[in-house]
Design a protein around this motif. Structure first.
Motif, PDB file in Angstrom:
ATOM      1  N   MET A  96      46.855  40.964  40.566  1.00  0.00           N
ATOM      2  CA  MET A  96      46.673  40.766  41.878  1.00  0.00           C
ATOM      3  C   MET A  96      47.766  39.288  42.226  1.00  0.00           C
ATOM      4  O   MET A  96      48.195  39.649  43.651  1.00  0.00           O
ATOM      5  CB  MET A  96      45.274  39.589  41.746  1.00  0.00           C
ATOM      6  CG  MET A  96      44.510  40.998  41.868  1.00  0.00           C
ATOM      7  SD  MET A  96      42.734  40.093  41.241  1.00  0.00           S
ATOM      8  CE  MET A  96      42.653  38.830  42.646  1.00  0.00           C
ATOM      9  N   GLN A  97      48.449  39.321  41.121  1.00  0.00           N
ATOM     10  CA  GLN A  97      49.052  37.965  41.289  1.00  0.00           C
ATOM     11  C   GLN A  97      50.908  38.960  41.668  1.00  0.00           C
ATOM     12  O   GLN A  97      51.389  38.026  42.816  1.00  0.00           O
ATOM     13  CB  GLN A  97      49.602  36.848  40.037  1.00  0.00           C
ATOM     14  CG  GLN A  97      48.441  36.313  39.606  1.00  0.00           C
ATOM     15  CD  GLN A  97      48.684  35.258  37.505  1.00  0.00           C
ATOM     16  OE1 GLN A  97      49.840  35.743  37.355  1.00  0.00           O
ATOM     17  NE2 GLN A  97      47.471  34.905  37.670  1.00  0.00           N
ATOM     18  N   LEU A 123      40.425  43.145  32.149  1.00  0.00           N
ATOM     19  CA  LEU A 123      41.026  41.268  33.196  1.00  0.00           C
ATOM     20  C   LEU A 123      41.986  41.094  33.738  1.00  0.00           C
ATOM     21  O   LEU A 123      42.490  41.254  34.955  1.00  0.00           O
ATOM     22  CB  LEU A 123      39.071  41.060  32.903  1.00  0.00           C
ATOM     23  CG  LEU A 123      39.317  39.535  33.427  1.00  0.00           C
ATOM     24  CD1 LEU A 123      38.632  39.985  35.079  1.00  0.00           C
ATOM     25  CD2 LEU A 123      38.251  38.628  32.730  1.00  0.00           C
ATOM     26  N   ALA A 124      42.671  40.963  31.956  1.00  0.00           N
ATOM     27  CA  ALA A 124      43.849  40.318  32.140  1.00  0.00           C
ATOM     28  C   ALA A 124      45.063  41.161  32.890  1.00  0.00           C
ATOM     29  O   ALA A 124      46.119  40.489  33.719  1.00  0.00           O
ATOM     30  CB  ALA A 124      44.288  40.317  30.922  1.00  0.00           C
ATOM     31  N   MET A 143      44.672  42.891  35.436  1.00  0.00           N
ATOM     32  CA  MET A 143      44.067  43.145  37.085  1.00  0.00           C
ATOM     33  C   MET A 143      44.533  41.538  37.897  1.00  0.00           C
ATOM     34  O   MET A 143      45.377  41.657  38.777  1.00  0.00           O
ATOM     35  CB  MET A 143      42.255  43.260  37.235  1.00  0.00           C
ATOM     36  CG  MET A 143      41.846  44.582  36.946  1.00  0.00           C
ATOM     37  SD  MET A 143      39.821  44.576  37.161  1.00  0.00           S
ATOM     38  CE  MET A 143      39.503  44.030  38.436  1.00  0.00           C
ATOM     39  N   GLN A 144      44.347  40.812  37.311  1.00  0.00           N
ATOM     40  CA  GLN A 144      44.769  39.717  37.461  1.00  0.00           C
ATOM     41  C   GLN A 144      46.530  39.238  37.241  1.00  0.00           C
ATOM     42  O   GLN A 144      46.322  38.851  38.310  1.00  0.00           O
ATOM     43  CB  GLN A 144      44.288  38.457  36.353  1.00  0.00           C
ATOM     44  CG  GLN A 144      42.958  37.809  36.489  1.00  0.00           C
ATOM     45  CD  GLN A 144      42.560  37.378  34.917  1.00  0.00           C
ATOM     46  OE1 GLN A 144      43.015  36.546  34.123  1.00  0.00           O
ATOM     47  NE2 GLN A 144      40.748  36.153  35.473  1.00  0.00           N
ATOM     48  N   ALA A 145      46.628  40.175  36.920  1.00  0.00           N
ATOM     49  CA  ALA A 145      48.220  39.931  36.691  1.00  0.00           C
ATOM     50  C   ALA A 145      48.985  41.348  37.809  1.00  0.00           C
ATOM     51  O   ALA A 145      49.232  40.663  38.453  1.00  0.00           O
ATOM     52  CB  ALA A 145      48.959  41.153  35.264  1.00  0.00           C
TER      53      ALA A 145
END
Length: 372
Positions: free
Chosen positions: A368-369, A361-362, A364-366
């Motif tokens: 996207m940013q 999850l971390a 994927m968030q990175a």
């Protein structure tokens, strides 16, 4: 009135003075007290008779105690004997003689030695003897110990057939099985069919075989040094008479103007109570004069051996029970540990999977940013 009191006081003093003689306490009267108490209570005795059918066991017992223990006995035929197993029959009769009461129990063993295969002949007899010991042990350990009925076997008459040259294998095996549990008295049955020389020869042969096989028969106790000579001679004759060569009869016959119990043959009369004809009187004398010793040997030797073995087995059983309980506890602990280990493993796997999902999850968030 005063004179009367004085006379009575002097009489009372004279009575006490006659009793309280110097050097006399009074405990010499204790045997009389025991005698009165024993006579009032009565005596108990259990006799077992073992031997093949047709050897005169019932007749001899009736002759010994002048009673009829088997008034309605039915004798099986040869076909019934093939199917018959050894069973034990206990007959009890109350005998009173000169104010002394005896509760006599005679245990008979019909069917012993009658089968084609006699390998199981001892089982029922051994079981019966142990049952009486177990019952006495249970009653002795119970709450009501004052009224215990003693049905333990105090003596066993083992009847040996006169039609042979000594002991049969069945005789040897039986006595070896039972000599540590009961007082065995060997008896040569129907001795009136043997001559005196044949009886002596058979007695010597039987005693040699008993000794060679290590069989322990009831030993007549030795006399004390302070016994009178007549009693010493009587005991000596009884010891020399073993095994007792006997015959029984309940028929009264007239011989030379006297009524005697005996057996009538074409050549004459065999008198049961004539010492020159058989050892019936010696056997009865042995039984009556050593009845107390037979009971004491049963109590102090055979019953104590059974009791010690029984208690030892009980303690061993308890120890095995405690050990089994410990084993169960340790097994339960191992199972519990294995269950806890399995839970910890599953929990660790779930925690590791949760960490991997958090890392994904971390990431994927990175990404996207970075695209923004």
């Amino acid at each position: 009135m005063a004179d009367t009191k004085g006379v009575s006081s002097r009489c009372l003093f004279a009575q006490f003075s006659s009793i309280e003689t110097p050097g006399y306490v009074g405990f010499a009267n204790l045997p009389n007290q025991v005698h009165r108490k024993s006579v009032k209570k009565g005596f108990e005795f259990t006799l077992m008779v073992v031997g093949e059918s047709g050897l005169g066991k019932s007749t001899l017992v009736n002759s010994l105690f002048l009673t009829d223990l088997y008034p309605e006995r039915i004798i099986p035929d040869a076909i019934e004997k093939q199917k018959q197993t050894v069973k034990l029959e206990a007959s009890t009769v109350e005998i009173e003689e000169r104010g002394v009461k005896l509760r006599l129990t005679v245990v008979d063993t019909p069917g012993f030695g009658d089968a084609i295969d006699n390998s199981n002949s001892f089982g029922a007899i051994l079981e019966y003897i142990d049952e009486q010991y177990e019952r006495f042990l249970r009653d002795e350990s119970g709450l009501n110990r004052r009224n215990i009925v003693d049905n333990r076997i105090h003596c066993c008459f083992y009847f040996i057939s006169p039609f042979g040259h000594g002991l049969k294998p069945l005789d040897v095996e039986f006595m070896k099985k039972l000599h540590s549990k009961v007082n065995i008295v060997p008896v040569i049955a129907k001795a009136d069919c043997l001559t005196k020389k044949e009886i002596l020869r058979l007695k010597c042969r039987i005693m040699q075989e008993i000794e060679s096989h290590g069989i322990k028969i009831y030993p007549l106790p030795d006399c004390d040094s302070d016994e009178d000579e007549d009693y010493k001679e009587q005991v000596k004759q009884l010891k020399e008479a073993v095994p007792f060569a006997v015959c029984g009869a309940n028929t009264l016959l007239e011989v030379k103007g006297k009524k005697v119990r005996g057996r009538l043959y074409p050549w004459g009369v065999v008198e049961v109570e004539n010492p020159d004809h058989c050892d019936f009187i010696k056997l009865r004398t042995m039984l009556i004069t050593h009845m107390q010793d037979l009971q004491e040997v049963t109590q102090e030797v055979h019953y104590e051996n059974y009791r010690s073995d029984r208690l030892a087995k009980g303690i061993k059983g308890k120890e095995n029970g405690v050990k089994a309980e410990r084993d169960r506890d340790s097994t339960s602990q191992v199972v519990a540990n294995s269950v806890l280990g399995e839970k910890d493993r599953i929990l660790q796997e779930k925690e590791a999977e949760l960490r991997r999902m958090q890392e994904m999850l971390a990431q994927m968030q990175a990404r996207m940013q970075a695209q923004q």
